[in-house]
Scaffold this motif. Structure first.
Motif, PDB file in Angstrom:
ATOM      1  N   HIS A 127      44.870  38.757  38.332  1.00  0.00           N
ATOM      2  CA  HIS A 127      44.949  39.169  39.564  1.00  0.00           C
ATOM      3  C   HIS A 127      45.359  38.289  40.876  1.00  0.00           C
ATOM      4  O   HIS A 127      46.150  38.611  41.650  1.00  0.00           O
ATOM      5  N   ARG A 156      41.940  40.993  43.459  1.00  0.00           N
ATOM      6  CA  ARG A 156      41.944  42.291  42.642  1.00  0.00           C
ATOM      7  C   ARG A 156      41.770  43.604  43.551  1.00  0.00           C
ATOM      8  O   ARG A 156      42.332  44.532  43.326  1.00  0.00           O
ATOM      9  N   THR A 209      44.427  46.562  44.292  1.00  0.00           N
ATOM     10  CA  THR A 209      44.042  47.871  44.210  1.00  0.00           C
ATOM     11  C   THR A 209      44.070  48.583  45.381  1.00  0.00           C
ATOM     12  O   THR A 209      44.785  49.993  45.377  1.00  0.00           O
ATOM     13  N   GLU A 211      39.416  35.605  43.095  1.00  0.00           N
ATOM     14  CA  GLU A 211      39.980  36.574  41.837  1.00  0.00           C
ATOM     15  C   GLU A 211      39.616  37.954  42.245  1.00  0.00           C
ATOM     16  O   GLU A 211      40.295  38.914  42.253  1.00  0.00           O
ATOM     17  N   TRP A 212      38.439  38.064  42.732  1.00  0.00           N
ATOM     18  CA  TRP A 212      37.798  39.544  43.099  1.00  0.00           C
ATOM     19  C   TRP A 212      38.690  40.128  44.458  1.00  0.00           C
ATOM     20  O   TRP A 212      38.912  41.147  44.307  1.00  0.00           O
TER      21      TRP A 212
END
Length: 226
Positions: A110, A191, A195, A187-188
């Motif tokens: 991501h 993402r 989204t 990374e979170w």
């Protein structure tokens, strides 16, 4: 590793051995958590003026104590038979320019996707403040080059993590745990942003500089006090 510690006036062999074990565990975690595939990505940790690094092109699950690789801050090999990671210039630039104790570089999906879309990860979550502010994207350059290391260092100004265009992530911290946590957090957030922007007809709200400053102040008291 034993000879360097005993005769070279550097870190004690036991400290180097413990640091190497922790480095290998962190490198294996990047694979287990899906942040890298195969032998991509690399990890390093600083012990005094010695930098331990993952070797180039070697699967992390096969690394043992005899595979330790150590260099000085100029990249001169201190011990180890294996070739250091090809991204050694990036790691050394960070250690020379900051007080970093560890560096983690990944090809997280991501985050790498975001690096191809924008010059900076929009502040979609308050944990942006934990990385020093909106995460910049360093311009593309061939992997393993001084040019890439220079681009990365500029993107890291006043930050503890950055994205590398069409490549991946770099994060550093006082410890391997902190460097890894910042990598995972980045990374979170990537993402999360991907989204949010994928919803047709909707635009995600972003945090203002004042809101991020407020979080920065609050984070100073976060966690357990000793």
């Amino acid at each position: 590793m034993e000879r360097q510690g005993a005769a070279g006036g550097g870190p004690a062999p036991g400290a180097l051995a413990r640091a190497w074990d922790a480095l290998v565990a962190t490198a294996r975690r990047t694979v287990a958590d899906g942040l890298v595939v195969g032998t991509s990505g690399n990890v390093s940790v600083r012990v005094g003026d010695t930098v331990l690094v993952t070797p180039s092109g070697v699967a992390y699950d096969g690394l043992g104590p005899a595979d330790a690789v150590g260099v000085d801050l100029d990249g001169r090999r201190l011990f180890g038979e294996l070739t250091p990671t090809s991204e050694l210039p990036m790691h050394l630039e960070i250690y020379r320019a900051t007080t970093a104790g560890a560096v983690v570089h990944t090809h997280a999906v991501h985050a790498t996707a975001v690096s191809t879309l924008v010059p900076e990860l929009p502040p979609v979550h308050y944990m942006t403040s934990a990385l020093g502010g909106p995460v910049r994207v360093a311009p593309y350059a061939l992997y393993g080059t001084d040019e890439l290391a220079a681009h990365m260092l500029r993107a890291l100004r006043d930050r503890t993590a950055c994205l590398l265009r069409n490549h991946g992530t770099v994060a550093y911290g006082d410890t391997l745990t902190q460097a890894y946590d910042r990598t995972a957090q980045l990374e979170w957030m990537c993402r999360l942003w991907l989204t949010a922007v994928s919803v047709p007809g909707r635009t995600p709200t972003l945090l203002t500089p004042d809101q991020l400053d407020e979080v920065t102040e609050k984070l100073k008291g976060y966690g357990q006090r000793k």
